[in-house]
Design an enzyme around this catalytic site. Structure first.
Site, PDB file in Angstrom:
ATOM      1  N   ASN A  10       0.797  -1.237   0.000  1.00 13.42           N
ATOM      2  CA  ASN A  10       0.000   0.000   0.000  1.00 13.42           C
ATOM      3  C   ASN A  10       0.826   1.281   0.000  1.00 13.42           C
ATOM      4  O   ASN A  10       0.266   2.370  -0.120  1.00 13.42           O
ATOM      5  CB  ASN A  10      -1.005   0.010   1.169  1.00 13.42           C
ATOM      6  CG  ASN A  10      -1.928  -1.193   1.117  1.00 13.42           C
ATOM      7  OD1 ASN A  10      -2.555  -1.435   0.097  1.00 13.42           O
ATOM      8  ND2 ASN A  10      -1.981  -1.982   2.185  1.00 13.42           N
ATOM      9  N   ASN A  73      10.250  -0.202   5.141  1.00 14.50           N
ATOM     10  CA  ASN A  73       8.912   0.049   5.673  1.00 14.50           C
ATOM     11  C   ASN A  73       8.044  -1.124   5.215  1.00 14.50           C
ATOM     12  O   ASN A  73       7.639  -1.194   4.045  1.00 14.50           O
ATOM     13  CB  ASN A  73       8.345   1.376   5.154  1.00 14.50           C
ATOM     14  CG  ASN A  73       7.005   1.707   5.792  1.00 14.50           C
ATOM     15  OD1 ASN A  73       6.369   0.851   6.416  1.00 14.50           O
ATOM     16  ND2 ASN A  73       6.563   2.940   5.636  1.00 14.50           N
ATOM     17  N   ALA A  76       1.781  -2.987   6.715  1.00 13.22           N
ATOM     18  CA  ALA A  76       1.032  -3.807   7.681  1.00 13.22           C
ATOM     19  C   ALA A  76       1.697  -5.161   7.947  1.00 13.22           C
ATOM     20  O   ALA A  76       1.435  -5.773   8.993  1.00 13.22           O
ATOM     21  CB  ALA A  76      -0.403  -4.007   7.195  1.00 13.22           C
ATOM     22  N   HIS A  79       3.254  -5.994  11.357  1.00 14.66           N
ATOM     23  CA  HIS A  79       2.507  -6.377  12.554  1.00 14.66           C
ATOM     24  C   HIS A  79       2.235  -7.874  12.656  1.00 14.66           C
ATOM     25  O   HIS A  79       1.792  -8.335  13.706  1.00 14.66           O
ATOM     26  CB  HIS A  79       1.200  -5.583  12.606  1.00 14.66           C
ATOM     27  CG  HIS A  79       1.403  -4.117  12.351  1.00 14.66           C
ATOM     28  ND1 HIS A  79       2.232  -3.343  13.130  1.00 14.66           N
ATOM     29  CD2 HIS A  79       0.925  -3.291  11.374  1.00 14.66           C
ATOM     30  CE1 HIS A  79       2.244  -2.098  12.655  1.00 14.66           C
ATOM     31  NE2 HIS A  79       1.453  -2.047  11.593  1.00 14.66           N
ATOM     32  N   ASP A  86      11.838 -13.700   9.853  1.00 11.09           N
ATOM     33  CA  ASP A  86      12.826 -14.753   9.628  1.00 11.09           C
ATOM     34  C   ASP A  86      13.754 -14.422   8.461  1.00 11.09           C
ATOM     35  O   ASP A  86      14.954 -14.714   8.514  1.00 11.09           O
ATOM     36  CB  ASP A  86      12.135 -16.096   9.368  1.00 11.09           C
ATOM     37  CG  ASP A  86      11.530 -16.689  10.637  1.00 11.09           C
ATOM     38  OD1 ASP A  86      11.728 -16.113  11.729  1.00 11.09           O
ATOM     39  OD2 ASP A  86      10.858 -17.734  10.529  1.00 11.09           O
ATOM     40  N   GLU A  97      14.030  -0.750  10.494  1.00 16.36           N
ATOM     41  CA  GLU A  97      12.566  -0.699  10.408  1.00 16.36           C
ATOM     42  C   GLU A  97      12.133   0.764  10.453  1.00 16.36           C
ATOM     43  O   GLU A  97      12.486   1.473  11.392  1.00 16.36           O
ATOM     44  CB  GLU A  97      11.950  -1.456  11.597  1.00 16.36           C
ATOM     45  CG  GLU A  97      10.440  -1.336  11.666  1.00 16.36           C
ATOM     46  CD  GLU A  97       9.867  -1.800  13.018  1.00 16.36           C
ATOM     47  OE1 GLU A  97      10.637  -2.124  13.946  1.00 16.36           O
ATOM     48  OE2 GLU A  97       8.622  -1.804  13.131  1.00 16.36           O
ATOM     49  N   HIS A  99       8.800   3.687   9.749  1.00 14.07           N
ATOM     50  CA  HIS A  99       7.381   3.972   9.528  1.00 14.07           C
ATOM     51  C   HIS A  99       7.200   5.474   9.371  1.00 14.07           C
ATOM     52  O   HIS A  99       7.831   6.254  10.097  1.00 14.07           O
ATOM     53  CB  HIS A  99       6.523   3.478  10.701  1.00 14.07           C
ATOM     54  CG  HIS A  99       6.677   2.016  10.934  1.00 14.07           C
ATOM     55  ND1 HIS A  99       6.091   1.072  10.121  1.00 14.07           N
ATOM     56  CD2 HIS A  99       7.397   1.335  11.847  1.00 14.07           C
ATOM     57  CE1 HIS A  99       6.430  -0.132  10.547  1.00 14.07           C
ATOM     58  NE2 HIS A  99       7.235  -0.002  11.588  1.00 14.07           N
ATOM     59  N   ILE A 100       6.306   5.840   8.476  1.00 12.49           N
ATOM     60  CA  ILE A 100       6.000   7.256   8.263  1.00 12.49           C
ATOM     61  C   ILE A 100       5.220   7.796   9.462  1.00 12.49           C
ATOM     62  O   ILE A 100       5.538   8.843  10.010  1.00 12.49           O
ATOM     63  CB  ILE A 100       5.186   7.425   6.959  1.00 12.49           C
ATOM     64  CG1 ILE A 100       6.045   6.999   5.755  1.00 12.49           C
ATOM     65  CG2 ILE A 100       4.682   8.858   6.805  1.00 12.49           C
ATOM     66  CD1 ILE A 100       5.274   6.850   4.450  1.00 12.49           C
ATOM     67  N   SER A 101       4.191   7.059   9.854  1.00 11.69           N
ATOM     68  CA  SER A 101       3.358   7.480  10.990  1.00 11.69           C
ATOM     69  C   SER A 101       3.959   6.952  12.300  1.00 11.69           C
ATOM     70  O   SER A 101       4.834   6.076  12.284  1.00 11.69           O
ATOM     71  CB  SER A 101       1.933   6.949  10.816  1.00 11.69           C
ATOM     72  OG  SER A 101       1.925   5.530  10.899  1.00 11.69           O
ATOM     73  N   ARG A 106      -1.135   4.811  17.440  1.00 10.51           N
ATOM     74  CA  ARG A 106      -2.323   4.501  16.627  1.00 10.51           C
ATOM     75  C   ARG A 106      -3.055   3.281  17.211  1.00 10.51           C
ATOM     76  O   ARG A 106      -3.016   3.055  18.409  1.00 10.51           O
ATOM     77  CB  ARG A 106      -1.887   4.309  15.165  1.00 10.51           C
ATOM     78  CG  ARG A 106      -1.262   5.599  14.572  1.00 10.51           C
ATOM     79  CD  ARG A 106      -0.851   5.425  13.129  1.00 10.51           C
ATOM     80  NE  ARG A 106      -1.995   5.102  12.280  1.00 10.51           N
ATOM     81  CZ  ARG A 106      -1.879   4.621  11.034  1.00 10.51           C
ATOM     82  NH1 ARG A 106      -0.678   4.419  10.511  1.00 10.51           N
ATOM     83  NH2 ARG A 106      -2.954   4.345  10.327  1.00 10.51           N
ATOM     84  N   ARG A 110      -1.148  -1.887  15.641  1.00 12.19           N
ATOM     85  CA  ARG A 110       0.051  -1.289  15.041  1.00 12.19           C
ATOM     86  C   ARG A 110       1.185  -1.140  16.049  1.00 12.19           C
ATOM     87  O   ARG A 110       2.322  -0.843  15.694  1.00 12.19           O
ATOM     88  CB  ARG A 110      -0.278   0.079  14.438  1.00 12.19           C
ATOM     89  CG  ARG A 110      -1.226  -0.002  13.274  1.00 12.19           C
ATOM     90  CD  ARG A 110      -1.381   1.352  12.593  1.00 12.19           C
ATOM     91  NE  ARG A 110      -2.655   1.407  11.896  1.00 12.19           N
ATOM     92  CZ  ARG A 110      -2.865   0.954  10.660  1.00 12.19           C
ATOM     93  NH1 ARG A 110      -1.884   0.423   9.970  1.00 12.19           N
ATOM     94  NH2 ARG A 110      -4.059   1.035  10.110  1.00 12.19           N
TER      95      ARG A 110
HETATM   96  C1  DQA Z   1       3.156   2.234   8.156  1.00 14.62           C
HETATM   97  C2  DQA Z   1       2.308   1.914   9.381  1.00 14.62           C
HETATM   98  C3  DQA Z   1       1.626   0.575   9.226  1.00 14.62           C
HETATM   99  O1  DQA Z   1       0.846   0.272  10.373  1.00 14.62           O
HETATM  100  C4  DQA Z   1       0.699   0.596   8.018  1.00 14.62           C
HETATM  101  O2  DQA Z   1       0.097  -0.657   7.835  1.00 14.62           O
HETATM  102  C5  DQA Z   1       1.394   1.067   6.790  1.00 14.62           C
HETATM  103  C6  DQA Z   1       2.322   2.168   6.873  1.00 14.62           C
HETATM  104  C7  DQA Z   1       3.776   3.639   8.235  1.00 14.62           C
HETATM  105  O3  DQA Z   1       4.652   3.914   7.415  1.00 14.62           O
HETATM  106  O4  DQA Z   1       3.392   4.454   9.071  1.00 14.62           O
HETATM  107  O5  DQA Z   1       1.118   0.578   5.695  1.00 14.62           O
HETATM  108  O6  DQA Z   1       4.217   1.293   8.084  1.00 14.62           O
END
Ligand code: DQA
Length: 144
Positions: A10, A73, A76, A79, A86, A97, A99-101, A106, A110
């Site tokens: 996504n 990134n 989802a 999670h 692995d 690792e 994440h944008i948010s 949240r 998450r």
């Molecule tokens: C994300 C946060 C994840 O929970 C979500 O499923 C994403 C984007 C982020 O970049 O904040 O697709 O990884």
């Protein structure tokens, strides 16, 4: 130094998907932003995005001997994908690792990252700068 910037499901929809959370900039904007920072750091970056878990796993495997690190990134998959956990654990290439948010602020699901134990470090909640900060941290750690 050579780094792979990898994005999971996504994230190709950046710009149109939940802009109130992820911003209005597109995936192409993200890549351009990271490339600019990579140029200023003097490192080489490749980009890869897939909506498919197995493709992401294959790409992690094939990073061996090619990349000094991966900024990842996992969307989802973060999670619940023990397969990605692995895969990361199975290669000698360090993975950051990102994440944008701010995933810790949240929904409860998450707040769990099953890939985190196999990653070198995590940067979350800094928008596109989560990626560039991870890149800069790799570079400064590797340059010693
Ligand atoms: C994300 C946060 C994840 O929970 C979500 O499923 C994403 C984007 C982020 O970049 O904040 O697709 O990884």
């Amino acid at each position: 130094m050579r780094f792979l910037i990898m994005n999971g499901p996504n994230l190709n929809l950046l710009g149109t998907r939940a802009p109130e959370i992820y911003g209005s900039k597109t995936y192409a904007d993200l890549c351009a932003y990271i490339r600019q920072r990579a140029d200023s750091l003097g490192v080489y970056v490749d980009f890869y995005q897939s909506n498919h878990e197995g493709d992401l796993i294959d790409r992690i495997h094939s990073a061996m001997g090619i990349y000094d690190g991966i900024v990842f990134n996992a969307g989802a998959y973060t999670h619940y994908s023990y397969a990605l956990h692995d895969a990361i654990e199975s290669v000698p290439v360090p993975v950051a690792e990102v994440h944008i948010s701010n995933v810790d602020a949240r929904e409860d699901f998450r707040k769990i990252s099953v890939i985190r134990p196999s990653c070198a470090f995590t940067i979350s909640g800094k928008g596109f700068d989560s990626y560039t900060e991870a890149l800069a941290r790799f570079v400064s750690e590797m340059k010693g």
